[in-house]
Design a protein around this motif. Structure first.
Motif, PDB file in Angstrom:
ATOM      1  N   LEU A 187     -11.705  -8.672   9.998  1.00 32.03           N
ATOM      2  CA  LEU A 187     -10.319  -8.401   9.621  1.00 32.03           C
ATOM      3  C   LEU A 187      -9.777  -7.369  10.602  1.00 32.03           C
ATOM      4  O   LEU A 187     -10.448  -6.380  10.888  1.00 32.03           O
ATOM      5  N   VAL A 188      -8.584  -7.606  11.126  1.00 31.31           N
ATOM      6  CA  VAL A 188      -7.974  -6.644  12.047  1.00 31.31           C
ATOM      7  C   VAL A 188      -6.695  -6.116  11.409  1.00 31.31           C
ATOM      8  O   VAL A 188      -5.882  -6.884  10.896  1.00 31.31           O
ATOM      9  N   THR A 189      -6.529  -4.784  11.438  1.00 34.46           N
ATOM     10  CA  THR A 189      -5.360  -4.180  10.802  1.00 34.46           C
ATOM     11  C   THR A 189      -4.951  -2.919  11.559  1.00 34.46           C
ATOM     12  O   THR A 189      -5.474  -2.635  12.631  1.00 34.46           O
ATOM     13  N   SER A 190      -3.992  -2.185  11.006  1.00 35.43           N
ATOM     14  CA  SER A 190      -3.678  -0.865  11.561  1.00 35.43           C
ATOM     15  C   SER A 190      -3.725   0.132  10.406  1.00 35.43           C
ATOM     16  O   SER A 190      -3.703  -0.272   9.241  1.00 35.43           O
ATOM     17  N   ASP A 191      -3.788   1.419  10.753  1.00 32.07           N
ATOM     18  CA  ASP A 191      -3.874   2.411   9.670  1.00 32.07           C
ATOM     19  C   ASP A 191      -2.642   2.327   8.775  1.00 32.07           C
ATOM     20  O   ASP A 191      -2.726   2.497   7.566  1.00 32.07           O
ATOM     21  N   GLY A 192      -1.518   2.031   9.378  1.00 27.67           N
ATOM     22  CA  GLY A 192      -0.293   1.901   8.598  1.00 27.67           C
ATOM     23  C   GLY A 192       0.853   1.579   9.516  1.00 27.67           C
ATOM     24  O   GLY A 192       0.661   1.353  10.721  1.00 27.67           O
ATOM     25  N   ALA A 193       2.053   1.533   8.965  1.00 26.54           N
ATOM     26  CA  ALA A 193       3.249   1.294   9.780  1.00 26.54           C
ATOM     27  C   ALA A 193       4.467   1.680   8.961  1.00 26.54           C
ATOM     28  O   ALA A 193       4.404   1.757   7.731  1.00 26.54           O
ATOM     29  N   TRP A 194       5.562   1.924   9.660  1.00 21.59           N
ATOM     30  CA  TRP A 194       6.824   2.242   8.994  1.00 21.59           C
ATOM     31  C   TRP A 194       7.706   1.010   8.962  1.00 21.59           C
ATOM     32  O   TRP A 194       7.817   0.297   9.946  1.00 21.59           O
ATOM     33  N   ARG A 195       8.306   0.791   7.826  1.00 28.97           N
ATOM     34  CA  ARG A 195       9.389  -0.200   7.743  1.00 28.97           C
ATOM     35  C   ARG A 195      10.574   0.522   7.161  1.00 28.97           C
ATOM     36  O   ARG A 195      10.574   0.861   5.983  1.00 28.97           O
ATOM     37  N   GLY A 196      11.580   0.774   8.012  1.00 30.83           N
ATOM     38  CA  GLY A 196      12.653   1.649   7.584  1.00 30.83           C
ATOM     39  C   GLY A 196      12.036   3.006   7.291  1.00 30.83           C
ATOM     40  O   GLY A 196      11.198   3.495   8.056  1.00 30.83           O
ATOM     41  N   SER A 197      12.367   3.612   6.150  1.00 30.28           N
ATOM     42  CA  SER A 197      11.763   4.911   5.844  1.00 30.28           C
ATOM     43  C   SER A 197      10.581   4.766   4.898  1.00 30.28           C
ATOM     44  O   SER A 197      10.101   5.733   4.329  1.00 30.28           O
ATOM     45  N   LYS A 198      10.111   3.524   4.757  1.00 34.79           N
ATOM     46  CA  LYS A 198       8.981   3.265   3.862  1.00 34.79           C
ATOM     47  C   LYS A 198       7.677   3.190   4.658  1.00 34.79           C
ATOM     48  O   LYS A 198       7.611   2.531   5.692  1.00 34.79           O
ATOM     49  N   LEU A 199       6.671   3.866   4.138  1.00 34.61           N
ATOM     50  CA  LEU A 199       5.359   3.841   4.794  1.00 34.61           C
ATOM     51  C   LEU A 199       4.513   2.712   4.207  1.00 34.61           C
ATOM     52  O   LEU A 199       4.319   2.649   2.987  1.00 34.61           O
ATOM     53  N   LEU A 200       4.031   1.812   5.055  1.00 33.50           N
ATOM     54  CA  LEU A 200       3.126   0.753   4.592  1.00 33.50           C
ATOM     55  C   LEU A 200       1.696   1.219   4.846  1.00 33.50           C
ATOM     56  O   LEU A 200       1.316   1.458   5.989  1.00 33.50           O
ATOM     57  N   GLU A 201       0.931   1.332   3.784  1.00 33.68           N
ATOM     58  CA  GLU A 201      -0.448   1.820   3.928  1.00 33.68           C
ATOM     59  C   GLU A 201      -1.380   0.628   4.103  1.00 33.68           C
ATOM     60  O   GLU A 201      -2.083   0.217   3.185  1.00 33.68           O
ATOM     61  N   LEU A 202      -1.393   0.101   5.307  1.00 33.23           N
ATOM     62  CA  LEU A 202      -2.073  -1.173   5.538  1.00 33.23           C
ATOM     63  C   LEU A 202      -3.592  -1.077   5.388  1.00 33.23           C
ATOM     64  O   LEU A 202      -4.212  -1.934   4.767  1.00 33.23           O
ATOM     65  N   LYS A 203      -4.172  -0.017   5.953  1.00 34.14           N
ATOM     66  CA  LYS A 203      -5.633   0.087   5.871  1.00 34.14           C
ATOM     67  C   LYS A 203      -6.082   0.214   4.416  1.00 34.14           C
ATOM     68  O   LYS A 203      -7.095  -0.349   4.005  1.00 34.14           O
ATOM     69  N   LYS A 204      -5.301   0.924   3.643  1.00 33.13           N
ATOM     70  CA  LYS A 204      -5.639   1.095   2.230  1.00 33.13           C
ATOM     71  C   LYS A 204      -5.610  -0.259   1.499  1.00 33.13           C
ATOM     72  O   LYS A 204      -6.499  -0.567   0.696  1.00 33.13           O
ATOM     73  N   ILE A 205      -4.606  -1.065   1.814  1.00 28.22           N
ATOM     74  CA  ILE A 205      -4.512  -2.393   1.192  1.00 28.22           C
ATOM     75  C   ILE A 205      -5.695  -3.253   1.642  1.00 28.22           C
ATOM     76  O   ILE A 205      -6.281  -3.996   0.852  1.00 28.22           O
ATOM     77  N   CYS A 206      -6.074  -3.107   2.912  1.00 29.21           N
ATOM     78  CA  CYS A 206      -7.233  -3.857   3.415  1.00 29.21           C
ATOM     79  C   CYS A 206      -8.513  -3.429   2.697  1.00 29.21           C
ATOM     80  O   CYS A 206      -9.354  -4.265   2.362  1.00 29.21           O
ATOM     81  N   ASP A 207      -8.663  -2.111   2.483  1.00 31.31           N
ATOM     82  CA  ASP A 207      -9.852  -1.624   1.757  1.00 31.31           C
ATOM     83  C   ASP A 207      -9.951  -2.317   0.400  1.00 31.31           C
ATOM     84  O   ASP A 207     -11.014  -2.805   0.006  1.00 31.31           O
ATOM     85  N   GLU A 208      -8.818  -2.363  -0.307  1.00 31.67           N
ATOM     86  CA  GLU A 208      -8.805  -3.013  -1.628  1.00 31.67           C
ATOM     87  C   GLU A 208      -9.126  -4.501  -1.504  1.00 31.67           C
ATOM     88  O   GLU A 208      -9.886  -5.058  -2.291  1.00 31.67           O
ATOM     89  N   ALA A 209      -8.503  -5.127  -0.493  1.00 31.40           N
ATOM     90  CA  ALA A 209      -8.698  -6.574  -0.327  1.00 31.40           C
ATOM     91  C   ALA A 209     -10.156  -6.893   0.008  1.00 31.40           C
ATOM     92  O   ALA A 209     -10.716  -7.877  -0.483  1.00 31.40           O
ATOM     93  N   LEU A 210     -10.783  -6.050   0.844  1.00 30.50           N
ATOM     94  CA  LEU A 210     -12.176  -6.295   1.219  1.00 30.50           C
ATOM     95  C   LEU A 210     -13.071  -6.188  -0.017  1.00 30.50           C
ATOM     96  O   LEU A 210     -14.001  -6.987  -0.197  1.00 30.50           O
ATOM     97  N   ASP A 211     -12.765  -5.206  -0.892  1.00 29.24           N
ATOM     98  CA  ASP A 211     -13.520  -5.073  -2.149  1.00 29.24           C
ATOM     99  C   ASP A 211     -13.319  -6.291  -3.036  1.00 29.24           C
ATOM    100  O   ASP A 211     -14.266  -6.840  -3.597  1.00 29.24           O
TER     101      ASP A 211
END
Ligand code: 6R9
Length: 665
Positions: A187-211
């Motif tokens: 799985l390839v991801t990034s630690d996170g990203a901004w969309r507008g002023s919202k922070l997307l916590e991508l790695k955290k979502i990946c951690d959950e998804a991997l579990d």
């Protein structure tokens, strides 16, 4: 009868195909002799082995005659990544800019040349190979709109791995299901990203998804590769001092992208692939249950992406192309990544949203990068019309020549706004109808060549022969309406659903044996224009009159107070079905009985008394998927007052459902 817009002299002067007759001649030839048409495109590419004589295309679309299959250029051997990068560098495009990258925050931007992109791809491809990823392995990608996403997709193509991009707006449940279904190794991801002023916590979502993949589907992903993105861009909202506190780090599984490519060679021999070897897969939602892993293969996809991009956008060497779609959707695959690179084009890749930091971001970027072709979705256009024309007028949009629309039927109001205000009454609009399954555009206008009608998708692309069938499977000749199907393949059509060829045959080929069934309805008017009327399940039948939701929605949004409308059918004891309409209003407009009466009258007038809506409901918003598609299934339940709405996990904003129930008149 809607007005016909002929291509302007401004567009015709520069276009490859300059008349409807020329288009018709080329289209007829492409059907008569597909090999002649497509081998001309194929001859631009590098083939390590040519295809076998007499085997340019073979297929079976008739389920009664055996298994469904499609093969193009059987026996040919090539590599798509090599053709997109190495070939272009060898042809003198090494210093040409492949992408202008624009971050969520206007202060963050960069650019990459073809040579640099090739080096980055080779390094990451070597890193993947060193980690044991090889031909046929699946790599899931859950990334924001950053250059590494493209690098990663192309690195997979280089080593023959099959990428499966999951839009980084899907939940951890959806990601877990998709990774498990294709048995992803990495799985390839990034630690996170901004969309507008919202922070997307991508790695955290990946951690959950991997579990969840492990717990729920018993699938273990060996490795999670993470791009460190947040630290290198301007924060657009609150960020903890320690970015690492946003996620867990699993030493046995997680790897930093930058550490993996450190010291890797920029030379990476490509994996030579058969024409029909998989290139990538992409999940699309099925009408029932499980997502469908649409699979595209090497040679056919390359030919089709290349040709559609060239003719539909009429791309020329110095043009700057911008497709706003996220790479997580097919539009991003074909027209952000593969097709522009195959044409040695320069594109814009944009990480942010049209509304940040202000509602003119799109137009400011068209001006900044001198964009010549702009490609977006009707939902974005409608959202932007709401803010008024001044946001547009303060920018210089004179470089634009072709404006594209994709994803849903565009209502005539939005079309006209796009045409007159954005296109200055002189750009060609290409309303491109296609699907994840079709790989590239199948119905569209062609700039300079075909006339346009607001809301009509227009004409078939080269090699495409659209057919309309009635309920009995009989072909509707001339003007008329029916199921949109195809009796023969074009190079870019999908080959199977990953791991489930039975479902592929059932979903697409069993309703009408001998035909690929799009699931959409369409009508052909007296002038031969094709109008996509929406998904078949969006068709309404009121007192025996067949009409499409899109048709009624188009009329409702003609009222200057209405910014968006969604119409569903509600069972009716006498009429069979009745129209239940949801309307979103423009800022400042009031929802009252005057508006309701006015809208009902308008529909009666424009379509007919039989089409008069039974209910008009005020809507603060609509239940949309993250790609902006309205989930009519849910609206039908709201119309019925039935709270048993099932799964809402793919909704961008599930809270809207409760609001709509509360607002029922
Ligand atoms: C490319 C893409 C496919 C469905 C398709 C149809 C709708 C797409 C359209 C359009 C009318 C257009 N659709 N483009 N309807 N006019 N120009 O969107 O792929 O996400 O698979 O959706 O979208 O209903 O069947 P995908």
């Amino acid at each position: 009868m809607s007005r016909v817009y002929n291509p302007s002299d401004y567009v015709v002067e520069k276009s490859r195909i300059k008349s409807l007759n020329k288009y018709k001649e080329m289209h007829a030839k492409s059907l008569e002799d597909p090999e002649a048409f497509w081998s001309e495109i194929a001859s631009e590419f590098y083939w390590q082995t040519p295809h076998q004589a007499g085997k340019f295309v073979s297929y079976n679309f008739d389920i009664n005659k055996g298994n469904i299959f499609v093969k193009w250029m059987e026996g040919a051997v090539t590599n798509v990544c090599f053709n997109l990068l190495d070939r272009n560098v060898r042809n003198g495009y090494g210093d040409k800019i492949a992408y202008y990258w624009e971050g969520n925050c206007p202060e963050d931007y960069s650019r990459v040349t073809y040579r640099k992109l090739m080096d980055l791809v080779c390094q990451f491809a070597n890193a993947l190979r060193d980690s044991g990823v090889g031909k046929g392995d699946r790599v899931s990608i859950y990334m924001p709109m950053i250059l590494e996403t493209i690098v990663c997709m192309l690195a997979c193509a280089r080593i023959g791995a099959v990428h499966s991009v999951v839009f980084a707006g899907f939940s951890s449940d959806s990601l877990a299901e998709r990774m498990s279904d294709c048995k992803a190794k990495v799985l390839v991801t990034s630690d996170g990203a901004w969309r507008g002023s919202k922070l997307l916590e991508l790695k955290k979502i990946c951690d959950e998804a991997l579990d969840k993949a492990k717990d729920k589907y018993n699938h273990t992903v060996d490795m999670c590769i993470v791009v460190s993105h947040l630290a290198r861009v301007t924060p657009c909202g609150n960020l903890p001092d320690d970015i690492k506190s946003l996620y867990k780090w699993n030493e046995d599984r997680d790897m930093w992208w930058h550490e993996m490519i450190e010291g890797q060679s920029t030379i990476c021999p490509p994996e030579w692939m058969d024409a029909e070897d998989p290139l990538f897969m992409l999940y699309t939602s099925g009408s029932t249950g499980k997502p469908k892993g649409v699979l595209h293969t090497t040679a056919g996809f390359l030919l089709y992406a290349t040709a559609t991009f060239r003719y539909v956008f009429d791309y020329r060497d110095k043009d700057i192309f911008w497709c706003t779609a996220d790479v997580g959707w097919i539009t991003g695959h074909s027209y952000v990544v593969y097709a522009p690179l195959a044409n040695a084009a320069t594109s814009v890749m944009f990480e942010g949203t049209p509304f940040y930091p202000d509602n003119d971001r799109y137009w400011s970027l068209v001006e900044k990068y001198r964009v010549t072709q702009f490609y977006t979705a009707p939902t974005a256009i409608r959202a932007l019309t709401k803010f008024g024309d001044d946001y547009v007028k303060k920018h210089n949009l004179k470089t634009l020549r072709v404006l594209g629309s994709v994803g849903e039927p565009i209502n005539p109001e939005a079309w006209l706004w796009y045409y007159s205000l954005i296109g200055n009454n002189r750009c060609s609009i290409v309303d491109t109808f296609w699907q994840t399954e079709t790989g590239g555009h199948v119905l569209t206008s062609l700039p300079g060549a075909t006339p346009m009608k607001p809301g009509a998708a227009g004409y078939p692309f080269f090699g495409v022969h659209p057919i309309l069938l009635d309920d009995n499977g009989k072909e509707v000749e001339g003007p008329g309406e029916g199921y949109l199907v195809f009796s023969r393949p074009w190079p870019g059509i999908m080959r199977t659903l990953f791991g489930d060829h039975d479902r592929y045959e059932k979903v697409y080929f069993s309703k009408f044996p001998g035909y690929y069934c799009t699931g959409d309805g369409a009508k052909r008017d007296e002038d031969g224009f094709l109008w996509v009327t929406g998904r078949i399940d969006d068709m309404l039948n009121v007192s025996g009159h067949l009409m499409s939701t899109a048709e009624v929605e188009g009329v409702l949004t003609e009222d200057p107070r209405v910014s968006e409308a969604a119409v569903v059918s509600k069972p009716h004891p006498v009429k069979g079905e009745s129209l239940y309409c949801f309307v979103i209003l423009n800022d400042g407009a009031k929802f009252d009985s005057d508006l309701v009466d006015c809208l009902k009258r308008r529909v009666r007038q424009r379509i007919g008394a039989f089409a008069a809506p039974d209910v008009i409901q005020y809507a603060p918003g609509l239940p949309k998927t993250r790609s902006g598609k309205i989930m009519r299934r849910i609206l039908r339940k709201i119309a019925l007052g039935d709270h048993d709405i099932g799964d809402t996990s793919t909704l961008a904003d599930p809270s809207i459902v409760d609001e709509l129930f509360k607002n029922r008149p």
